[in-house]
Design an enzyme around this catalytic site. Structure first.
Site, mmCIF file in Angstrom:
data_model
loop_
_atom_site.group_PDB
_atom_site.id
_atom_site.type_symbol
_atom_site.label_atom_id
_atom_site.label_comp_id
_atom_site.label_asym_id
_atom_site.label_seq_id
_atom_site.Cartn_x
_atom_site.Cartn_y
_atom_site.Cartn_z
ATOM 1 N N HIS A 62 0.864 -1.179 0.000
ATOM 2 C CA HIS A 62 0.000 0.000 0.000
ATOM 3 C C HIS A 62 0.902 1.232 0.000
ATOM 4 C CE1 HIS A 62 -3.709 -2.330 0.867
ATOM 5 N NE2 HIS A 62 -2.863 -3.117 1.500
ATOM 6 N N ASP A 152 -9.048 -5.257 -2.319
ATOM 7 C CA ASP A 152 -8.333 -5.270 -1.053
ATOM 8 C C ASP A 152 -8.137 -3.837 -0.573
ATOM 9 O OD1 ASP A 152 -6.431 -6.900 0.879
ATOM 10 O OD2 ASP A 152 -5.375 -5.068 0.343
ATOM 11 N N HIS A 180 -9.252 -10.109 -0.953
ATOM 12 C CA HIS A 180 -9.135 -10.014 0.506
ATOM 13 C C HIS A 180 -10.301 -10.816 1.042
ATOM 14 C CE1 HIS A 180 -8.481 -7.590 4.377
ATOM 15 N NE2 HIS A 180 -9.481 -8.421 4.629
ATOM 16 N N HIS A 233 -2.933 -12.507 1.594
ATOM 17 C CA HIS A 233 -2.623 -12.669 3.025
ATOM 18 C C HIS A 233 -3.448 -13.760 3.715
ATOM 19 C CE1 HIS A 233 -6.085 -10.048 3.049
ATOM 20 N NE2 HIS A 233 -5.399 -8.926 2.920
ATOM 21 N N ASN A 279 -5.241 -6.830 9.740
ATOM 22 C CA ASN A 279 -6.336 -7.611 9.169
ATOM 23 C C ASN A 279 -5.868 -8.318 7.906
ATOM 24 O OD1 ASN A 279 -8.213 -6.803 11.100
ATOM 25 N ND2 ASN A 279 -8.924 -5.078 9.891
ATOM 26 N N ASP A 306 2.138 -7.154 2.449
ATOM 27 C CA ASP A 306 0.980 -6.331 2.817
ATOM 28 C C ASP A 306 1.455 -5.088 3.571
ATOM 29 O OD1 ASP A 306 -1.585 -5.387 3.095
ATOM 30 O OD2 ASP A 306 -2.182 -6.819 4.647
#
Length: 430
Positions: A62, A152, A180, A233, A279, A306
């Site tokens: 991200h 996601d 996700h 993930h 998460n 992530d």
């Protein structure tokens, strides 16, 4: 400009290479890969005692730009990637505005070309605004350069018809949907893994069955549409089993696991340290063991960080109010080498495969190989380098890390992108 990397142990799973070789780089490409290369015009890098691999790929980061630059931007995020040994990252679409149209895809690509330190690939959103109501401009985004499609970072989609239509669209372009996998109705207002530790702490738990239900739904839709699915993930034991079973049936499903889900458990949350809040959540030991088994047998194809940085003041609050996620790019390689390689659970070849050729195949990008004529992206590792994590020295803006103050063994000591060193000994050179 020429670079000659000498005396390194070259490991390239894509070519099944594991031997001491020299690599000559010229005009940004791999020119020669053989023993005892001599070139008096080249800059020499002595890699004796080091491992030379194809450039590592993180297919799940991200970067926060556009719109959330207080958390991270493309410059700081790609510096963090280079420092961690990654030559290519793929950024998620939960920005402001959302990456849900061709013009935003093009803008991120242009910005990355201007201020980025490593290669940046863009993942477009499945639904407009990540709201799960209307499909984004999938075809236009892919033509503009998006390498995959995902929601996601938003609420996991509950609109099954929209997901099905999304699979039909992405299949026309031979692209993958990254899921996700969590049923958002089951995880609303929850803060950690639902289990013995959450019960002891009196914290409302996030049940693993929420992941299992969503993963099962997405696998069935991918199977029905014969489209490609990647589950991000993975954290649940049952989800690993579902993916394994689906692969045996011929479903086009792949998966990733993160360094934190592979090495940490919900026991780490007993201190209420927000650096461990993420998460899907850190789960119990049995789930970690299932992830490691899945990574070993190929059920889980890739390791991805992530990387989800937040501003200091966002994480410096009461546990329940802190956002989920933390910086991961600069610790991933060290954590994996420490916990998986130096414990004899995985070989270097197995680890490098999860960081190179496999994510390149999933995203269908030209990377993850040292093939002659390919772009010279390389990661140079010192598997025995001992160091202590100090998040204050991170290049990323996000200083929260569950591995802060941890002593690690193994590190990327140089990163080469397009035939140029962008990191040496932890220092960013551009």
């Amino acid at each position: 400009m020429k670079i000659l990397i000498k005396n390194g142990r070259v490991i390239d799973p894509s070519k099944k290479i594991d031997e001491t070789l020299d690599i000559l780089i010229e005009n940004g490409q791999i020119k020669l890969l053989e023993k005892n290369i001599n070139d008096t015009d080249a800059e020499i890098y002595d890699a004796k005692g080091l491992v030379v691999a194809p450039g590592f790929i993180d297919m799940h980061v991200h970067l926060r730009e556009p719109g959330l630059e207080a958390k991270e931007d493309i410059n700081t995020g790609t510096k963090s990637a280079a420092a961690g040994g990654f030559t290519t990252v793929a950024c998620m679409p939960n920005t402001r505005p959302t990456i849900d149209s061709a013009i935003v895809v093009e803008g991120v690509i242009k910005q990355a070309e201007t201020i980025g330190v490593v290669n940046v690939k863009v993942i477009g959103s499945l639904s407009k605004g990540l709201e799960g109501k209307e499909l984004s401009e999938i075809g236009d985004m892919i033509q503009a350069g998006a390498v995959a499609i995902s929601d996601d970072g938003g609420d996991s989609l509950c609109n099954t018809q929209l997901i099905r239509t999304g699979f039909e669209y992405t299949d026309m372009f031979n692209k993958v949907i990254i899921s996700h996998a969590e049923d958002m109705y089951m995880v609303h207002d929850t803060y950690m893994h639902e289990g013995a530790v959450s019960a002891m702490l009196g914290i409302k738990g996030r049940p693993c069955v929420a992941e299992d239900i969503a993963a099962s739904r997405d696998i069935l839709l991918a199977e029905y549409t014969n489209a490609a699915l990647h589950i991000a993930h993975v954290s649940s034991k049952r989800t690993v089993e579902l993916i394994r079973e689906a692969k045996k049936r011929g479903v086009k499903v792949t998966a990733e696991a993160t360094p934190h889900h592979l090495t940490l458990t919900d026991e780490n949350l007993k201190t209420f340290d927000t650096a461990f809040k993420v998460n899907p959540p850190l789960r119990s030991k049995e789930h970690v063991e299932a992830l490691l088994e899945g990574l070993k047998d190929g059920t889980i194809d890739a390791i991805a960080t992530d990387h989800a940085p937040h501003a200091f003041e966002e994480k410096d609050v009461e546990f329940r109010y802190a956002p989920s996620g933390f910086a991961g790019l600069e610790t991933a390689v060290g954590v994996i080498l420490t916990e998986l390689y130096h414990t004899n659970k995985f070989t270097l070849n197995e680890i490098i495969e999860k960081f190179t050729v496999n994510p390149a195949k999933i995203l269908d990008i030209k990377a993850g190989t040292l093939e002659i004529g390919s772009k010279a992206d390389l990661t140079i590792l010192d598997p025995d380098f001992e160091w202590t994590v100090d998040s204050n020295n991170f290049y990323t803006k996000g200083k929260a890390s569950p591995f802060n103050d941890r002593k690690l063994k193994g590190k990327a000591v140089a990163t080469v992108v397009g035939g140029n060193f962008v990191m040496k000994a932890g220092d960013i050179l551009v």
